[in-house]
Scaffold this active site. Sequence first.
Site, PDB file in Angstrom:
ATOM      1  N   GLU A  16       0.855  -1.220   0.000  1.00  0.00           N
ATOM      2  CA  GLU A  16       0.000   0.000   0.000  1.00  0.00           C
ATOM      3  C   GLU A  16       0.881   1.256   0.000  1.00  0.00           C
ATOM      4  O   GLU A  16       0.559   2.258   0.646  1.00  0.00           O
ATOM      5  CB  GLU A  16      -0.951   0.008   1.204  1.00  0.00           C
ATOM      6  CG  GLU A  16      -1.746  -1.256   1.348  1.00  0.00           C
ATOM      7  CD  GLU A  16      -3.180  -1.201   0.862  1.00  0.00           C
ATOM      8  OE1 GLU A  16      -3.697  -0.111   0.586  1.00  0.00           O
ATOM      9  OE2 GLU A  16      -3.781  -2.288   0.749  1.00  0.00           O
TER      10      GLU A  16
HETATM   11  C1  LIG Z   1       2.722 -10.074   0.225  1.00  0.00           C
HETATM   12  C2  LIG Z   1       2.542  -8.970  -0.750  1.00  0.00           C
HETATM   13  C3  LIG Z   1       1.268  -8.647  -1.197  1.00  0.00           C
HETATM   14  C4  LIG Z   1       1.086  -7.635  -2.131  1.00  0.00           C
HETATM   15  N1  LIG Z   1      -0.166  -7.400  -2.630  1.00  0.00           N
HETATM   16  C5  LIG Z   1      -0.305  -6.563  -3.695  1.00  0.00           C
HETATM   17  C6  LIG Z   1      -1.561  -6.455  -4.379  1.00  0.00           C
HETATM   18  O1  LIG Z   1      -2.559  -7.081  -4.008  1.00  0.00           O
HETATM   19  N2  LIG Z   1      -1.632  -5.640  -5.449  1.00  0.00           N
HETATM   20  C7  LIG Z   1      -0.556  -4.936  -5.904  1.00  0.00           C
HETATM   21  O2  LIG Z   1      -0.692  -4.223  -6.888  1.00  0.00           O
HETATM   22  N3  LIG Z   1       0.642  -5.010  -5.276  1.00  0.00           N
HETATM   23  C8  LIG Z   1       0.805  -5.813  -4.199  1.00  0.00           C
HETATM   24  N4  LIG Z   1       2.019  -5.925  -3.580  1.00  0.00           N
HETATM   25  C9  LIG Z   1       3.139  -5.141  -4.065  1.00  0.00           C
HETATM   26  C10 LIG Z   1       3.542  -4.021  -3.113  1.00  0.00           C
HETATM   27  O3  LIG Z   1       2.569  -3.031  -3.120  1.00  0.00           O
HETATM   28  C11 LIG Z   1       4.932  -3.519  -3.557  1.00  0.00           C
HETATM   29  O4  LIG Z   1       5.848  -4.545  -3.199  1.00  0.00           O
HETATM   30  C12 LIG Z   1       5.308  -2.193  -2.919  1.00  0.00           C
HETATM   31  O5  LIG Z   1       4.517  -1.169  -3.467  1.00  0.00           O
HETATM   32  C13 LIG Z   1       6.781  -1.839  -3.137  1.00  0.00           C
HETATM   33  O6  LIG Z   1       7.178  -1.986  -4.458  1.00  0.00           O
HETATM   34  P1  LIG Z   1       8.488  -2.844  -4.790  1.00  0.00           P
HETATM   35  O7  LIG Z   1       8.344  -4.158  -4.132  1.00  0.00           O
HETATM   36  O8  LIG Z   1       8.699  -2.835  -6.256  1.00  0.00           O
HETATM   37  O9  LIG Z   1       9.665  -2.082  -4.075  1.00  0.00           O
HETATM   38  P2  LIG Z   1      10.539  -0.883  -4.683  1.00  0.00           P
HETATM   39  O10 LIG Z   1       9.662   0.116  -5.299  1.00  0.00           O
HETATM   40  O11 LIG Z   1      11.630  -1.471  -5.499  1.00  0.00           O
HETATM   41  O12 LIG Z   1      11.159  -0.278  -3.348  1.00  0.00           O
HETATM   42  C14 LIG Z   1      12.296  -0.845  -2.675  1.00  0.00           C
HETATM   43  C15 LIG Z   1      12.782   0.154  -1.614  1.00  0.00           C
HETATM   44  O13 LIG Z   1      13.126   1.395  -2.248  1.00  0.00           O
HETATM   45  C16 LIG Z   1      12.406   2.465  -1.667  1.00  0.00           C
HETATM   46  N5  LIG Z   1      12.017   3.433  -2.706  1.00  0.00           N
HETATM   47  C17 LIG Z   1      11.350   3.208  -3.850  1.00  0.00           C
HETATM   48  N6  LIG Z   1      11.134   4.361  -4.510  1.00  0.00           N
HETATM   49  C18 LIG Z   1      11.661   5.349  -3.758  1.00  0.00           C
HETATM   50  C19 LIG Z   1      11.758   6.750  -3.891  1.00  0.00           C
HETATM   51  N7  LIG Z   1      11.203   7.413  -4.897  1.00  0.00           N
HETATM   52  N8  LIG Z   1      12.395   7.432  -2.922  1.00  0.00           N
HETATM   53  C20 LIG Z   1      12.932   6.813  -1.854  1.00  0.00           C
HETATM   54  N9  LIG Z   1      12.866   5.486  -1.672  1.00  0.00           N
HETATM   55  C21 LIG Z   1      12.232   4.750  -2.609  1.00  0.00           C
HETATM   56  C22 LIG Z   1      11.163   1.830  -1.059  1.00  0.00           C
HETATM   57  O14 LIG Z   1      10.658   2.613   0.008  1.00  0.00           O
HETATM   58  C23 LIG Z   1      11.710   0.486  -0.579  1.00  0.00           C
HETATM   59  O15 LIG Z   1      12.294   0.634   0.681  1.00  0.00           O
HETATM   60  C24 LIG Z   1       2.207  -6.906  -2.604  1.00  0.00           C
HETATM   61  C25 LIG Z   1       3.490  -7.206  -2.118  1.00  0.00           C
HETATM   62  C26 LIG Z   1       3.663  -8.230  -1.229  1.00  0.00           C
HETATM   63  C27 LIG Z   1       5.063  -8.564  -0.778  1.00  0.00           C
END
Ligand SMILES: Cc1cc2nc3c(=O)[nH]c(=O)nc-3n(C[C@H](O)[C@H](O)[C@H](O)COP(=O)(O)OP(=O)(O)OC[C@H]3O[C@@H](n4cnc5c(N)ncnc54)[C@H](O)[C@@H]3O)c2cc1C
Length: 587
Positions: A412
């Site tokens: 989220e």
């Molecule tokens: C169990 C589980 C259930 C989920 N359910 C859903 C779902 O139902 N629907 C859905 O659409 N998604 C879902 N997700 C996805 C989830 O919303 C994403 O994993 C989350 O938004 C983070 O994206 P990412 O994993 O690509 O991390 P990244 O975007 O790669 O982030 C990695 C790190 O970098 C930091 N970061 C990223 N961008 C910036 C920035 N601009 N400035 C500073 N720091 C930054 C983040 O804070 C984090 O610490 C789920 C994930 C999991 C693990």
Amino acid sequence: MILEREEIDMDNMKTGVAGGSFLIKQTDLEDTFFPEDLTEEHKMIQRTAQQFITKEVHPRNKEIEEQQEFDVVVELLKKAGDLGLLAHSIPKKYGGLGLDKISKGIVGEALGNAGGYSVAHSNHTCIATFPITYYGTQAQKEKYLPKLASGEYIGAYCLTEPEAGSDAMAARTTAVLNGAKTHYLLNGTKIYITNAQFSDTFIVYAKVDGEHFTAFVVEKDFPGLSLGPEEKKMGIRGSSTRSVIFEDCEVPVDKVIGEIGKGHIVAFTVLNLGRFNLGSACTGGAKYAFKQTIRHVRERKQFHQTLADFGATKEKIAKMAARLYAAESIQYRTSYLLEESLAGLDQKEDACLVRTGMSEYAMECAICKVYGSETLDYLADEGVQLHGGVGFISEYPIEQIYRDSRINRIFEGTNEVNRLLLTGEFLKKSMKGLLPYEEAVKSAFGQLVKESTNTTEELVEDLRALYLVMAEFARRKYGNDLESQQEVLMKLSDLAIHLYASESVVLRTEKSTQNKALKKQLRDTVLEEAVNQTFLIVRQLEQELLEDEQAIRQQIYASLTSHSFSQSIHRNRNIAETMYEKGEYAG
Ligand SMILES: Cc1cc2nc3c(=O)[nH]c(=O)nc-3n(C[C@H](O)[C@H](O)[C@H](O)COP(=O)(O)OP(=O)(O)OC[C@H]3O[C@@H](n4cnc5c(N)ncnc54)[C@H](O)[C@@H]3O)c2cc1C
């Protein structure tokens, strides 16, 4: 046509409390709502949700954790549907109960202590349903909402992709109209999709012609939709998490939600409610962690006394309870604001009004998400610590609570993204003239030179003044480049979060007539922590932002040190003793 927010008549908001205004000025007591204000109707839905969890879900926890096919979760979701627990936020006209957002928070909190099941349930009732509730066409509402309300259909929300996580707009999934103009052909992969295994409807975001980000409702049987394997996870193992793959997936043109190219409005405004909901669920989860911990420290003996008797334990228990008091106060205060901005919006055809209502309290919702998830993590972590070795053994609930907790800071919108959003949104609103920023900054500088009366109200005013003064120095130093100064923005947001928590507990304590003595103690423990943390943050910020402003620097430190908390140890011991007596959190 999408109107700008300032063109919209906001008079329909009963409180007139603009989103983010807690950063500018004090909120009136009559514009607040806290757990003590719950009506009989609220208490009824609370009881139903709590009983459902304790009687139906908790006894099956082992099965839920170990299941392969998720049939137990699906069975429980259907039961929840029969009890109306999936229908609270769906209008009566479409088979729902049409309850307020306070009820939504209540159900979210009650369900928050059920691990993977909670995630499945919350995901379904919130982000997987709200796009249709608020932005769907009449036909979409008629077709899907009654089934989503009853549990006949379960929903999923598909935004994340391998290359598009926090940067959701980098999505590569495309939607291209077929030759006959009857269907869009969707191609791409969504990852980590909650409820994927058993969902009937998928809210999917794809770029029409590779450009125009758009929301669709996709049914599981549409040709070209398939699922990846189940992910193996650290926690929330009772929830299904899979990839959803689209290969020339045929989606009828009438399945577009909202306007072509406006999918980001659907995606991000719905996430505001998701963040509020997550805060409620985390508060419920944290209460559960607290109860398990209280039980353990009262039973376990070392050195011929119970763990509960140790001063170190009492201090931990008091800080945990205070954190819960703040989280709860934040959630209910925000739920009331959301109700004010959202009541009746699900009946409106005007997408602009809906968008405005859904995004008005984006800052408060971001705080709910961050504060709630960090409260749960804090309580789960201290809970394991107070359990000692058994906290690490799976037989005890606290082990699962600890693992389940961790995801909440990630999905989220990560907590970093939410912190960046918070102060970014505040400055944007202020610079557009939607909040009286200049006036507030002027009085903030005035507040710093005022002689402090050392009241809790004065303390909140000082915290607000410090936020505004620091935000103003940051703005002066970096101008338009402030957006890229993330280290500064994150710290400003931490100040804002402490302010919102502090003001919420001060208002609630003042308003409430029940358990006043305990509430005052909990409030003071929250405030003491907020002042200590604010001190550390302001020290880092002023070194970065202030140059030769010695007089202001002195005023800042004078303001920070003007609030003292006497008898902290005694107060915290009292709080702990009260919690031991109750056997659970009491506020
Ligand atoms: C169990 C589980 C259930 C989920 N359910 C859903 C779902 O139902 N629907 C859905 O659409 N998604 C879902 N997700 C996805 C989830 O919303 C994403 O994993 C989350 O938004 C983070 O994206 P990412 O994993 O690509 O991390 P990244 O975007 O790669 O982030 C990695 C790190 O970098 C930091 N970061 C990223 N961008 C910036 C920035 N601009 N400035 C500073 N720091 C930054 C983040 O804070 C984090 O610490 C789920 C994930 C999991 C693990």
